[in-house]
Design an enzyme around this catalytic site. Structure first.
Site, PDB file in Angstrom:
ATOM      1  CE  LYS A   1      62.124  44.180 -13.893  1.00 38.00           C
ATOM      2  NZ  LYS A   1      63.408  44.141 -13.193  1.00 38.00           N
TER       3      LYS A   1
ATOM      4  CD  GLU B   1      65.728  40.890  -4.826  1.00 39.67           C
ATOM      5  OE1 GLU B   1      65.549  40.348  -5.921  1.00 39.67           O
ATOM      6  OE2 GLU B   1      64.928  41.723  -4.350  1.00 39.67           O
TER       7      GLU B   1
HETATM    8  C1  LIG Z   1      66.126  43.313  -7.560  1.00 42.34           C
HETATM    9  C2  LIG Z   1      66.114  42.321  -8.684  1.00 42.34           C
HETATM   10  N1  LIG Z   1      66.041  41.017  -8.388  1.00 42.34           N
HETATM   11  C3  LIG Z   1      66.033  40.079  -9.365  1.00 42.34           C
HETATM   12  C4  LIG Z   1      66.122  40.428 -10.705  1.00 42.34           C
HETATM   13  C5  LIG Z   1      66.122  39.369 -11.751  1.00 42.34           C
HETATM   14  O1  LIG Z   1      64.906  39.367 -12.448  1.00 42.34           O
HETATM   15  P1  LIG Z   1      64.819  38.769 -13.911  1.00 42.34           P
HETATM   16  O2  LIG Z   1      65.347  37.352 -13.830  1.00 42.34           O
HETATM   17  O3  LIG Z   1      63.371  38.785 -14.258  1.00 42.34           O
HETATM   18  O4  LIG Z   1      65.651  39.626 -14.801  1.00 42.34           O
HETATM   19  C6  LIG Z   1      66.199  41.778 -11.065  1.00 42.34           C
HETATM   20  C7  LIG Z   1      66.274  42.172 -12.461  1.00 42.34           C
HETATM   21  O5  LIG Z   1      66.470  43.294 -12.818  1.00 42.34           O
HETATM   22  C8  LIG Z   1      66.183  42.749 -10.024  1.00 42.34           C
HETATM   23  O6  LIG Z   1      66.260  44.069 -10.311  1.00 42.34           O
END
Ligand SMILES: Cc1ncc(COP(=O)(O)O)c(C=O)c1O
Length: 302
Positions: free
Chosen positions: A166, A198
């Site tokens: 992240k 995703e």
């Molecule tokens: C690329 C990406 N995938 C998935 C998610 C979902 O993650 P989370 O459920 O922890 O918010 C995010 C959230 O910002 C993201 O940036």
């Protein structure tokens, strides 16, 4: 926007509390020069942090990938977050009818960069990481989006192959999200080599014959905090849950298609490109996940 025109939202920068217009970092911060940093977004419901331990664990994993030490202990992170949550409520909430203030739903954004150094691609050792945290209002899906589902578009996943980190290096995600923004859609659902990865800022789930399918936890997706949450909700609800590669055909043939993220929670995609998904309405599995999610929120502790 000129910095002084930013809203005076409460924030924390390198040990000091201030507001967005007053918080300043060096132009030589590697976050500015290289996007060399990581971040987290933690939802806050009625003043309480949701899945905080899970967000902290993912922060540790991202930092370890970048070889940045975690500058604060978990208790220190919690202390900073709770202080900003209280400050946000104090600065924005109107008194309720009986004079009591209701804690609001917020997002706590956490960013850590490698720190300040003269420009060189090589990672300098022993820098003091830059720590930034801010509180802002949660903007959940609208009632109409919840009732009707949302439209998304598809695109090739042209991001790098370390999507599990992240990181604040988000230009790939920015480009991806802009593809849907340009046509007024809510998200961009991405495929790599013909398989679902995703969306630009959300995970994507396929429901087929009552089973929830999602891509594996690997380097090609960011493992949203909702991965494990959905897994445990599905287990408790008796909904089969399986992580495996999902083809483009399977996505379009889904009975239900779902987005998940900290702000969307779970949200139905009812139209993808020019195709209607399922019967064009949010389906029963989406409703069950969302109901269980609300119970989990109500039970959450700070
Ligand atoms: C690329 C990406 N995938 C998935 C998610 C979902 O993650 P989370 O459920 O922890 O918010 C995010 C959230 O910002 C993201 O940036």
């Amino acid at each position: 926007m000129q910095p002084h025109l930013l809203p005076p939202l409460p924030c924390y920068l390198n040990g000091a509390y201030s507001t967005l217009p007053d918080a300043k970092v060096s132009v030589m911060d590697r976050g500015f020069i290289f996007g060399d940093g990581v971040y987290e977004v933690v939802p806050v419901y009625a003043g309480r942090l949701f899945c905080f331990a899970e967000h902290m664990a993912r922060l540790d994993r991202s930092l370890a990938e970048l070889r940045i030490r975690n500058p604060l202990s978990r208790d220190q992170w919690r202390e900073v977050a709770l202080k900003l949550i209280a400050e946000f409520d104090h600065s924005t909430l109107a008194d309720g009818q009986n004079g009591a203030k209701t804690p609001s739903d917020q997002l706590i954004y956490i960013q850590i960069t490698r720190g300040v150094a003269l420009r060189d691609h090589v990672m300098p050792a022993d820098l003091e990481p830059t720590v930034f945290v801010m509180a802002s209002a949660m903007k959940p899906p609208t009632a109409e989006q919840r009732a009707q589902g949302v439209t998304c578009v598809t695109a090739d996943d042209f991001r790098w192959k370390k999507a599990h980190i992240k990181t604040t290096s988000l230009l790939g995600a920015v480009f991806s999200r802009q593809i849907s923004a340009d046509v007024g859609a809510v998200e961009t659902v991405m495929f790599r080599d013909g398989f679902l990865s995703e969306a630009a800022a959300s995970n994507v789930w396929v429901v087929r014959n009552g089973t929830v399918y999602g891509p594996p936890r690997d380097h090609l997706v960011l493992e949203g905090i909702r991965y494990s949450l959905f897994e445990s909700i599905c287990q408790a609800e008796g909904i089969p849950f399986e992580l495996r590669r999902v083809s483009r055909d399977e996505v379009f043939a889904a009975d239900e298609l779902l987005l998940s993220s900290a702000t969307k929670e779970v949200l139905a995609i009812t139209r993808l490109d020019d195709k209607v998904i399922g019967d064009g309405k949010p389906g029963p599995v989406c409703a069950r996940l969302l109901a269980a999610y609300q119970r989990a929120k109500a039970a959450s502790e700070s």
